[in-house]
Design a protein around this motif. Structure first.
Motif, PDB file in Angstrom:
ATOM      1  N   ARG A 181      -6.037  -5.273  18.542  1.00 38.54           N
ATOM      2  CA  ARG A 181      -5.665  -6.266  17.517  1.00 38.54           C
ATOM      3  C   ARG A 181      -4.192  -6.696  17.579  1.00 38.54           C
ATOM      4  O   ARG A 181      -3.649  -7.230  16.609  1.00 38.54           O
ATOM      5  N   THR A 182      -3.580  -6.436  18.735  1.00 36.54           N
ATOM      6  CA  THR A 182      -2.270  -7.045  18.931  1.00 36.54           C
ATOM      7  C   THR A 182      -2.476  -8.548  19.096  1.00 36.54           C
ATOM      8  O   THR A 182      -1.602  -9.338  18.773  1.00 36.54           O
ATOM      9  N   TYR A 187       0.817  -1.209   0.000  1.00 34.98           N
ATOM     10  CA  TYR A 187       0.000   0.000   0.000  1.00 34.98           C
ATOM     11  C   TYR A 187       0.858   1.269   0.000  1.00 34.98           C
ATOM     12  O   TYR A 187       2.028   1.236   0.370  1.00 34.98           O
ATOM     13  N   PRO A 188       0.246   2.383  -0.393  1.00 34.86           N
ATOM     14  CA  PRO A 188       1.024   3.630  -0.503  1.00 34.86           C
ATOM     15  C   PRO A 188       1.729   3.995   0.804  1.00 34.86           C
ATOM     16  O   PRO A 188       1.110   4.019   1.865  1.00 34.86           O
ATOM     17  N   ARG A 228       9.426   8.415   5.825  1.00 37.13           N
ATOM     18  CA  ARG A 228       8.730   9.603   6.326  1.00 37.13           C
ATOM     19  C   ARG A 228       8.744  10.734   5.316  1.00 37.13           C
ATOM     20  O   ARG A 228       7.745  11.390   5.085  1.00 37.13           O
ATOM     21  N   ALA A 236      22.064   0.191  12.645  1.00 39.50           N
ATOM     22  CA  ALA A 236      21.143   1.190  13.183  1.00 39.50           C
ATOM     23  C   ALA A 236      21.069   2.392  12.254  1.00 39.50           C
ATOM     24  O   ALA A 236      19.983   2.918  11.988  1.00 39.50           O
ATOM     25  N   GLU A 283      -6.141  -5.444   8.005  1.00 39.42           N
ATOM     26  CA  GLU A 283      -4.962  -4.885   8.679  1.00 39.42           C
ATOM     27  C   GLU A 283      -4.786  -3.413   8.352  1.00 39.42           C
ATOM     28  O   GLU A 283      -4.421  -2.607   9.213  1.00 39.42           O
ATOM     29  N   ARG A 284      -5.038  -3.047   7.122  1.00 43.47           N
ATOM     30  CA  ARG A 284      -4.870  -1.644   6.740  1.00 43.47           C
ATOM     31  C   ARG A 284      -5.898  -0.772   7.460  1.00 43.47           C
ATOM     32  O   ARG A 284      -5.619   0.362   7.822  1.00 43.47           O
ATOM     33  N   GLU A 287       4.931  -2.104   9.622  1.00 44.76           N
ATOM     34  CA  GLU A 287       3.666  -2.214  10.347  1.00 44.76           C
ATOM     35  C   GLU A 287       2.955  -3.526  10.035  1.00 44.76           C
ATOM     36  O   GLU A 287       2.191  -4.033  10.832  1.00 44.76           O
ATOM     37  N   ARG A 288       3.209  -4.027   8.817  1.00 46.32           N
ATOM     38  CA  ARG A 288       2.633  -5.324   8.438  1.00 46.32           C
ATOM     39  C   ARG A 288       3.754  -6.261   8.049  1.00 46.32           C
ATOM     40  O   ARG A 288       4.766  -5.826   7.504  1.00 46.32           O
ATOM     41  N   ARG A 290      -5.561   2.921  14.276  1.00 44.50           N
ATOM     42  CA  ARG A 290      -4.525   3.175  15.284  1.00 44.50           C
ATOM     43  C   ARG A 290      -3.921   4.561  15.107  1.00 44.50           C
ATOM     44  O   ARG A 290      -3.522   5.195  16.084  1.00 44.50           O
ATOM     45  N   MET A 350      11.328  -3.121  13.787  1.00 44.46           N
ATOM     46  CA  MET A 350      11.656  -1.711  13.787  1.00 44.46           C
ATOM     47  C   MET A 350      11.039  -0.976  12.595  1.00 44.46           C
ATOM     48  O   MET A 350      10.669   0.180  12.691  1.00 44.46           O
ATOM     49  N   ASP A 353       3.040  -6.189  15.202  1.00 49.18           N
ATOM     50  CA  ASP A 353       2.963  -6.448  16.648  1.00 49.18           C
ATOM     51  C   ASP A 353       2.165  -7.718  16.919  1.00 49.18           C
ATOM     52  O   ASP A 353       2.461  -8.469  17.845  1.00 49.18           O
ATOM     53  N   MET A 370      11.184   3.756  18.116  1.00 47.97           N
ATOM     54  CA  MET A 370      12.440   3.830  17.382  1.00 47.97           C
ATOM     55  C   MET A 370      13.454   4.460  18.319  1.00 47.97           C
ATOM     56  O   MET A 370      13.198   5.501  18.909  1.00 47.97           O
ATOM     57  N   PRO A 371      14.589   3.861  18.458  1.00 48.58           N
ATOM     58  CA  PRO A 371      15.553   4.377  19.427  1.00 48.58           C
ATOM     59  C   PRO A 371      16.058   5.785  19.100  1.00 48.58           C
ATOM     60  O   PRO A 371      16.341   6.541  20.008  1.00 48.58           O
ATOM     61  N   ARG A 372      16.166   6.121  17.855  1.00 48.47           N
ATOM     62  CA  ARG A 372      16.766   7.415  17.549  1.00 48.47           C
ATOM     63  C   ARG A 372      15.763   8.420  17.009  1.00 48.47           C
ATOM     64  O   ARG A 372      15.801   8.830  15.869  1.00 48.47           O
ATOM     65  N   LEU A 411      -0.487  -7.762  11.244  1.00 48.87           N
ATOM     66  CA  LEU A 411       0.164  -6.587  11.810  1.00 48.87           C
ATOM     67  C   LEU A 411       1.431  -7.069  12.516  1.00 48.87           C
ATOM     68  O   LEU A 411       1.422  -8.123  13.155  1.00 48.87           O
ATOM     69  N   LEU A 464      19.013   1.504   9.203  1.00 51.64           N
ATOM     70  CA  LEU A 464      17.590   1.421   9.538  1.00 51.64           C
ATOM     71  C   LEU A 464      16.992   2.812   9.709  1.00 51.64           C
ATOM     72  O   LEU A 464      15.884   3.093   9.244  1.00 51.64           O
ATOM     73  N   ASP A 465      17.736   3.691  10.379  1.00 47.85           N
ATOM     74  CA  ASP A 465      17.277   5.076  10.518  1.00 47.85           C
ATOM     75  C   ASP A 465      17.033   5.694   9.157  1.00 47.85           C
ATOM     76  O   ASP A 465      16.023   6.360   8.934  1.00 47.85           O
ATOM     77  N   ILE A 512      -4.578  -0.288  10.938  1.00 49.02           N
ATOM     78  CA  ILE A 512      -3.475   0.674  10.950  1.00 49.02           C
ATOM     79  C   ILE A 512      -4.038   2.094  10.903  1.00 49.02           C
ATOM     80  O   ILE A 512      -3.610   2.975  11.648  1.00 49.02           O
ATOM     81  N   GLU A 520       3.691   2.460   2.726  1.00 46.57           N
ATOM     82  CA  GLU A 520       3.910   1.486   3.804  1.00 46.57           C
ATOM     83  C   GLU A 520       5.194   0.697   3.587  1.00 46.57           C
ATOM     84  O   GLU A 520       5.703   0.562   2.480  1.00 46.57           O
ATOM     85  N   LYS A 534      13.857   4.577   7.589  1.00 44.49           N
ATOM     86  CA  LYS A 534      12.713   5.227   8.230  1.00 44.49           C
ATOM     87  C   LYS A 534      12.557   6.671   7.751  1.00 44.49           C
ATOM     88  O   LYS A 534      11.453   7.153   7.498  1.00 44.49           O
TER      89      LYS A 534
END
Ligand SMILES: Nc1ncnc2c1ncn2[C@@H]1O[C@H](COP(=O)(O)OP(=O)(O)OP(=O)(O)O)[C@@H](O)[C@H]1O
Ligand SMILES: Nc1ncnc2c1ncn2[C@@H]1O[C@H](COP(=O)(O)OP(=O)(O)OP(=O)(O)O)[C@@H](O)[C@H]1O
Ligand SMILES: [Mg+2]
Ligand SMILES: [Mg+2]
Ligand SMILES: [Zn+2]
Lengths: 281, 232
Positions: free
Chosen positions: B58-59, A55-56, A224, A213, B84-85, A245-246, B91, A242, A262, B105-107, A260, A216-217, B88, A58, A220
């Motif tokens: 939904r966890t 999806y857009p 964004r 790390a 799921e979407r 979401e899916r 949420r 990290m 989590d 996220m740690p940073r 998901l 990965l940053d 999301i 994601e 992300k």
């Protein structure tokens, strides 16, 4: 009421086999195979009818053990390998109406150069180690039809700066770089034509933790700021946790579970996923 | 009045394949809440309190029962069955969850973290900045920490940041899993102030709290969990 979202990429029943198959394995029945392998004719079914939607904006995670078919899936989607069967549709290509796998090789090249970006598990596959970093990016820009050297140099420098390659090293060949730097050059190259879809195959595998790390940053930040959709493959659940979401879980060439991220981590359903999550904790 | 959430026959069973074991964490849970109502859940450790909230968020996957939620985006929707979407999206915009644990996220700095939460709601950056500052100040997070990465924070600082991040969104539905368990009294009071404000603005809440006194005055309904079952 919000409209149903439209995926940027739809994959239906993607199959990739190495070998011609035989009467034993023709119908891909579980009992006639050993995992992804036919003991009679030695055919490997690396991807067994994979379906997914991206999806857009994601990041969709793909996890699974070594040999589960993750890289093969990515290589098929990037046309490095021809699929055995299946369909793929991309919203930014002919409005998602055409199966990309049955397009001509010229059209596939167009899709690769304009709509997709790829970061390979092995940087030697994604980069020319003898070219400069700027040259590597220019190559992709030229493939996408650019001819203006000034623009290409600026764009390449800008991207390399974005991925934190120091200016004074931009003319060096990535063959001399560390693994983490090579991955960052690959990412810059993959981003160069502003693709709406990016494939990342084990980008952080084999890197030091601190370098991991940073990469990965970077991913992300790209998500964004540029809202690119990404398919991120890793055998490492903590990377997926990290970033995405899916998540899709693969085993023996098949998707055995998706959900998901989590939920996959906290309430895994499949025995293999439960084992995988256990090993993380 | 319309129900914001209506849980019908919710049962959650975990099947642990390696151990060849099934655990029923909660059984045949039924309740409903109207807009702005606050449900307090109490019960012994292991009685299934968190499981209920996690099924709603939904966890955890729900295979038995329905979780009807009146969504702004989708109308009446069963959270157990939604895509799921859709989850999301909910949420991001409608359903918040606060636990005792900060998982980020740690940073990313404390300030960015709270700003991002507001941005997810669809507000612009200026508004997000303003709201973030207000929340961080309200929870008395030291100004020097605002532009630092939370992984170096103390437990209590992390907790307050976590709560700020969840509450700044002013979601329609808020799930609270003992967010105050290890906070000092002053911080607890601050949390309660925000909860009262949110309630007045119509946020519907489900909260697990150890100390009943804390919930006094906000709680409209109170349930006690015993071995996976709700008893009033
Ligand atoms: N060119 C090929 N010829 C024959 N078999 C192949 C070929 N490429 C891949 N395979 C097989 O396909 C299966 C999937 O391999 P793939 O590289 O996709 O796995 P992976 O999930 O990416 O693993 P890893 O985590 O180790 O990178 C494996 O059994 C592999 O041996
Ligand atoms: N992800 C999970 N996998 C397996 N079992 C679980 C899982 N989550 C909870 N359980 C089990 O379900 C039961 C209820 O757990 P739950 O976390 O809901 O209790 P609780 O009332 O919130 O307890 P506490 O007050 O200690 O937080 C417990 O027996 C627990 O072991
Ligand atoms: Mg691989
Ligand atoms: Mg609990
Ligand atoms: Zn065969």
């Amino acid at each position: 009421m919000s409209n149903p979202e439209e995926p940027v990429l739809v994959v239906k029943n993607l199959r990739k086999q190495f070998g011609s198959g035989c009467t034993n394995c023709l119908d891909l029945k579980e009992e006639s195979l050993e995992g992804n392998y036919c003991p009679v004719c030695q055919t490997v079914y690396a991807c067994r009818d994979i379906s997914l939607e991206l999806y857009p904006g994601e990041i969709l995670g793909v996890v699974g053990e070594s040999g589960s078919g993750k890289s093969t899936l990515m290589r098929c989607l990037y046309f490095d390998e021809a699929v055995t069967a299946g369909q793929g549709y991309i919203k930014d290509y002919k409005d998602g109406q055409k199966n990309i796998f049955t397009e001509t090789s010229q059209q596939k090249r167009y899709i690769r150069n304009h709509v997709l970006g790829m970061v390979y598990q092995n940087p030697y596959q994604g980069l020319r180690m003898g070219f400069s970093s700027i040259g590597n990016i220019a190559e992709k820009l030229i493939a996408a039809g650019n001819r203006n050297v000034g623009y290409m140099t600026d764009r390449a420098a800008g991207l390399l700066e974005k991925v934190n390659i120091p200016i004074y090293r931009m003319l060096e060949a990535p063959g001399k770089f560390s693994g983490g730097m090579q991955q960052r050059v690959q990412i810059a190259k993959a981003l160069s034509n502003n693709p709406p879809i990016l494939f990342l195959d084990e980008v952080t595998t084999g890197l030091d933790l601190s370098v991991q790390a940073a990469v990965l940053d970077l991913i992300k930040i790209i998500q964004r700021e540029l809202a690119i959709s990404m398919l991120v493959v890793s055998h490492d659940l903590s990377v997926i946790r990290m970033l995405s979401e899916r998540t899709i879980v693969m085993l023996g060439g098949k998707i055995i579970e998706q959900g998901l991220t989590d939920q996959i981590l906290e309430d895994p359903q499949h025995p293999y996923t439960q084992q995988l999550v256990q090993s993380l904790l | 009045m319309d129900k914001v959430i209506r849980v019908v026959g919710l049962t959650k069973q975990f099947e642990l394949h390696q151990l060849n074991k099934k655990i029923t964490a909660c059984y045949d849970i039924n309740f409903s809440l109207e807009e702005g109502q606050f449900l307090g859940i109490t019960g012994k450790s292991g009685s299934g309190k968190s499981t209920i909230l996690r099924c709603i968020y939904r966890t955890y996957l729900t295979r038995t029962g329905q979780i009807w939620y009146k969504s702004g985006a989708y109308g009446l929707i069963d959270l157990a069955q939604a895509s799921e979407r859709q989850i999301i999206h909910l949420r991001q915009k409608e359903v918040g969850y606060v636990s005792q644990f900060l998982n980020v996220m740690p940073r990313i700095t404390a300030r960015e973290l709270v700003e991002l939460a507001v941005l997810e709601m669809g507000y612009d950056l200026n508004y997000a900045k303003k709201e973030a500052i207000q929340m961080l100040a309200h929870f008395e997070l030291d100004k020097e920490l605002w532009d630092m990465y939370p992984n170096t924070f103390s437990g209590g600082e992390k907790l307050r940041l976590n709560i700020a991040r969840a509450m700044v969104k002013k979601t329609r539905l808020l799930l609270l899993d003992e967010p105050t368990a290890s906070l000092d009294n002053e911080s607890k009071k601050r949390v309660k102030e925000v909860l009262e404000k949110l309630k007045a603005q119509g946020t519907t809440m489900l909260g697990i709290f150890h100390d009943l006194e804390f919930m006094e005055g906000i709680c409209d309904k109170q349930f006690n969990m015993q071995a996976g079952k709700l008893v009033a």
